[in-house]
Design an enzyme around this catalytic site. Structure first.
Site, mmCIF file in Angstrom:
data_model
loop_
_atom_site.group_PDB
_atom_site.id
_atom_site.type_symbol
_atom_site.label_atom_id
_atom_site.label_comp_id
_atom_site.label_asym_id
_atom_site.label_seq_id
_atom_site.Cartn_x
_atom_site.Cartn_y
_atom_site.Cartn_z
ATOM 1 N N ASP A 184 -5.470 -4.447 -3.574
ATOM 2 C CA ASP A 184 -5.342 -5.666 -4.309
ATOM 3 C C ASP A 184 -6.654 -6.146 -4.874
ATOM 4 O OD1 ASP A 184 -2.541 -5.311 -4.349
ATOM 5 O OD2 ASP A 184 -2.411 -7.212 -2.869
ATOM 6 N N TYR A 230 -3.669 -4.592 8.250
ATOM 7 C CA TYR A 230 -4.034 -5.750 7.649
ATOM 8 C C TYR A 230 -4.012 -6.971 8.431
ATOM 9 C CZ TYR A 230 -2.785 -2.824 3.541
ATOM 10 O OH TYR A 230 -2.681 -1.639 2.486
ATOM 11 N N ASP A 264 0.717 -13.413 -4.183
ATOM 12 C CA ASP A 264 -0.319 -13.992 -3.589
ATOM 13 C C ASP A 264 -0.922 -15.041 -4.286
ATOM 14 O OD1 ASP A 264 -1.633 -13.052 -5.668
ATOM 15 O OD2 ASP A 264 -2.322 -11.262 -4.800
ATOM 16 N N ARG A 300 2.174 -8.187 0.699
ATOM 17 C CA ARG A 300 2.529 -9.402 -0.295
ATOM 18 C C ARG A 300 4.001 -9.810 -0.306
ATOM 19 N NH1 ARG A 300 1.198 -8.126 -5.839
ATOM 20 N NH2 ARG A 300 0.744 -6.117 -5.288
#
Length: 306
Positions: free
Chosen positions: A61, A89, A103, A196
């Site tokens: 992203d 992550y 997000d 997300r």
């Protein structure tokens, strides 16, 4: 590090062999900065590395930071073996607010009072989102529906039905912060998992909504943030780094000639067992090819020599 794109001739190459553009061949692990798309990183890396042949193993992203693995030169052919590697992550999940992109970059679409949510509630919901689960890809993503990427449709104000996809969340650890609505998350998951969406689904499971912020990718397979370099100061790892997660074998010079010609080989002659694929190295450790099963024999999927 070589630069420029003018052709060069290998004096040791057989007569008649096509010239190949100069430039590095290998794997580059970048620590992607926030605000850059994966395409931006590829475009800049082409200039920094002096070659047009640069590709990435999977998007990250724009607002996210962290590990982005690039293939350079002939090693771009190896990216297919990197796209399905698991990822790790860290992020912050913000409870109570939903956004259009799931997000912090998106517009707020809903607000919920989640002040009553406690630690046990969060841990129960997280447990339900761990393991093999179904996820609906977000509209702002690179997934294609009907031949178009979802983010293109979303930019035009559209929304389409998305089929859920099976993903695996190997680990989903959360920890509270000083703000009761913000939770730090550490996630290890299969390729194709959207963190997300994981955050948004956590908010829904808790009876409200949530979005993600501070997303950072710490690992792609064995490539970790400790190996990642600044975009302007890349290190080109040898092509063999791109398949270090595969079973590997070394062959002698006679067999290397046949491999360079892309020949189908008996398993016994190649010296392999199991399901493959196999990284085939020369006696000096350089990567010659990647072979895969072909009936009862083996065939090259990628050949880097010859």
């Amino acid at each position: 590090m070589a630069s420029g794109t003018s052709p060069t001739t290998d004096p040791s190459a057989p007569a008649g062999m096509a010239e190949r553009p100069a430039g590095p061949d290998g794997i580059v692990v970048v620590d992607k900065p926030s605000g850059w798309t994966s395409h931006d990183v590829v475009a800049r890396s082409r200039k920094v590395l002096g070659t047009r042949k640069v590709g990435h193993s999977g998007t990250l992203d724009p607002d996210a930071t962290g590990v982005l693995v690039l293939g350079v030169g002939r090693a771009t052919r190896l990216l297919r073996f990197l796209t399905l590697l698991p990822k790790r992550y860290t992020a912050t999940i913000v409870l109570g607010t939903e956004t259009s992109t799931l997000d912090a970059a998106g517009e707020v679409t809903a607000v919920h009072d989640m002040s009553g949510v406690d630690r046990d509630d969060v841990l129960r919901a997280v447990a339900g989102l761990t393991g093999d689960i179904e996820q609906v890809p977000p509209m702002v993503s690179a997934v294609k529906v009907g031949g178009r990427r979802l983010h293109e449709i979303a930019r035009e104000g559209g929304e389409v039905e998305r089929a859920p996809r099976s993903v695996t969340v190997h680990r989903f650890d959360v920890a509270p912060t000083d703000d009761p609505l913000r939770w730090r998350a550490d996630v290890e998951c299969s390729s194709g998992t959207y963190v997300r969406t994981l955050a948004a689904d956590l908010g829904t499971a808790l009876g409200g909504g949530a979005h993600l912020t501070d997303l950072r990718r710490l690992a792609v397979g064995s490539f970790t943030i400790a190996e990642a370099r600044d975009l302007e100061d890349p290190e080109v790892l040898p092509p063999s780094a791109g398949v270090r997660h595969l079973d590997g074998i070394a062959v002698d010079e006679a067999l290397a000639v046949d491999i360079g010609h892309g020949k189908v080989l008996d398993r016994e002659r190649l010296g392999v067992e199991g399901d493959g694929p196999w990284a085939v190295h020369g006696s000096d450790g350089s990567l010659l090819a990647v072979y895969e099963p072909h009936g009862g024999r083996t065939k090259p999927t990628v050949v880097l020599v010859g």
